[in-house]
Design an enzyme around this catalytic site. Structure first.
Site, PDB file in Angstrom:
ATOM      1  N   CYS A 141       0.832  -1.201   0.000  1.00 48.20           N
ATOM      2  CA  CYS A 141       0.000   0.000   0.000  1.00 48.20           C
ATOM      3  C   CYS A 141       0.868   1.253   0.000  1.00 48.20           C
ATOM      4  O   CYS A 141       1.427   1.615   1.033  1.00 48.20           O
ATOM      5  CB  CYS A 141      -0.932   0.001   1.217  1.00 48.20           C
ATOM      6  SG  CYS A 141      -1.896   1.511   1.383  1.00 48.20           S
ATOM      7  N   CYS A 144      -0.489   4.093   2.204  1.00 52.86           N
ATOM      8  CA  CYS A 144      -0.255   3.883   3.634  1.00 52.86           C
ATOM      9  C   CYS A 144       1.205   4.143   4.018  1.00 52.86           C
ATOM     10  O   CYS A 144       1.487   4.820   5.015  1.00 52.86           O
ATOM     11  CB  CYS A 144      -0.611   2.450   4.028  1.00 52.86           C
ATOM     12  SG  CYS A 144      -2.201   1.859   3.438  1.00 52.86           S
ATOM     13  N   ASP A 145       2.136   3.596   3.243  1.00 47.10           N
ATOM     14  CA  ASP A 145       3.535   3.547   3.675  1.00 47.10           C
ATOM     15  C   ASP A 145       4.497   4.396   2.858  1.00 47.10           C
ATOM     16  O   ASP A 145       5.655   4.562   3.248  1.00 47.10           O
ATOM     17  CB  ASP A 145       4.013   2.083   3.659  1.00 47.10           C
ATOM     18  CG  ASP A 145       3.203   1.211   4.606  1.00 47.10           C
ATOM     19  OD1 ASP A 145       2.814   1.714   5.674  1.00 47.10           O
ATOM     20  OD2 ASP A 145       2.956   0.038   4.275  1.00 47.10           O
TER      21      ASP A 145
END
Length: 318
Positions: A141, A144-145
């Protein structure tokens, strides 16, 4: 679990999953005056939550993110009367006149019809280092990261829409993004692929496989192999984002008819091989998986589920 829902055992329509298909089905089911209950083990939105800009969703001229669109869908469904709970569905069984689901705490819920909108999960590569460094440089992701790897050396694995979209997003955080694909051309939609190919911050490696991810406490390098060359090269890396396809979430329905890749087969009414059980969205066998497709299938599934329930009650329109 969220606050208790009244009359849980008297839901007309149970919807398993709250991605775009489940959220749209919830809205259309509630608009049909059904008692709709949606069960989602995470946040409403599904994989749409990972989309930075949902630029190809009809009418979304403001380039809202997948998260924003999902929030709108969720609120809209609630305004029409759909109810949501957060929990895990452990089993789905047929009963006389309907279905029973069992939640993670053993509680049971019953409904007259069910829409399976459980979507997919990321496919893993099963290479050395992938599991060991998950959360320490290996991710599925970018939204997300990605911010953890600003100005770092990033490898993106895959050649489809998801890989290209995420590589594009990561290129806003680093000018050292390398897209690795095992074939000789990208399989993403042409417009999506073209943006990647012309992005100066993204290098593409075709006909190349990743064999291993190495490091001590975190990702430090990757081992790549060029097809037909028989030569392995180790290159420095700070992060590896993997987008190698998806797997349908069908563990609840092992007996449903599926295609050769495991996706649920339905007819045009979204009816599965079990009467009263419908499927919509990414879990369903389809030639094209997009948010707009999932939403359309969710609407059809809810409409046809309402007609099915009317038939059970002897209220079908003649």
């Amino acid at each position: 679990m969220d606050a208790p829902v009244t009359d849980k055992t008297d839901a007309d329509l149970l919807i398993l999953g709250a991605g775009p298909a489940g959220l749209t089905a919830a809205q259309y089911g509630a608009r049909a005056n059904l008692k709709v209950l949606v069960i989602e083990q995470m946040a409403p939105g599904g994989q749409a939550l990972l989309i930075d800009k949902l630029e190809n969703y009809p009418g979304n001229m403001a380039d809202k993110s997948g998260f924003e669109i999902a929030q709108d869908m969720h609120r809209q469904a609630e305004l029409f009367g759909a109810r949501f709970i957060t929990d895990t569905v452990c089993s789905l069984d047929q009963e006389d006149g309907g279905f029973k689901i069992t939640l993670g705490d053993g509680e049971t819920l019953r409904g007259l019809a069910v829409i399976l909108a459980t979507g997919t999960k990321h496919r893993t590569l099963d290479i050395p280092g992938e599991a060991e460094f998950y959360g320490r440089g290996v991710s599925y992701c970018a939204t997300c990261d990605g911010p953890f790897f600003r100005n770092k050396k990033i490898f993106v694995i895959g050649g489809g829409d998801a890989a290209c979209d995420e590589a594009q997003l990561l290129s806003h955080m680093s000018d050292q993004v390398t897209l690795v694909h095992r074939r000789d051309r990208l399989r993403a939609q042409k417009a999506v692929a073209q943006r990647v190919l012309t992005n100066p911050c993204i290098k593409t490696r075709f006909n190349t496989r990743i064999l291993e991810i190495r490091g001590k406490d975190k990702v430090e390098s990757v081992v790549l192999e060029k097809a037909g060359m028989g030569k392995k090269d180790e290159e420095q890396a700070n992060a590896v984002f993997i987008f190698a396809g998806t797997l349908p979430q069908t563990a609840l329905v092992p007996d449903l008819k599926k295609d050769e890749t495991g996706y649920v087969l339905t007819n045009q009414r979204m009816e599965t091989s079990i009467p009263g059980l419908f499927a919509a969205g990414d879990v369903r066998s389809s030639p094209f998986r997009q948010v707009v497709v999932a939403a359309g299938e969710g609407a059809v599934a809810a409409h046809c589920a309402a007609a099915y329930i009317d038939g059970l009650r002897g209220e079908a329109y003649q």
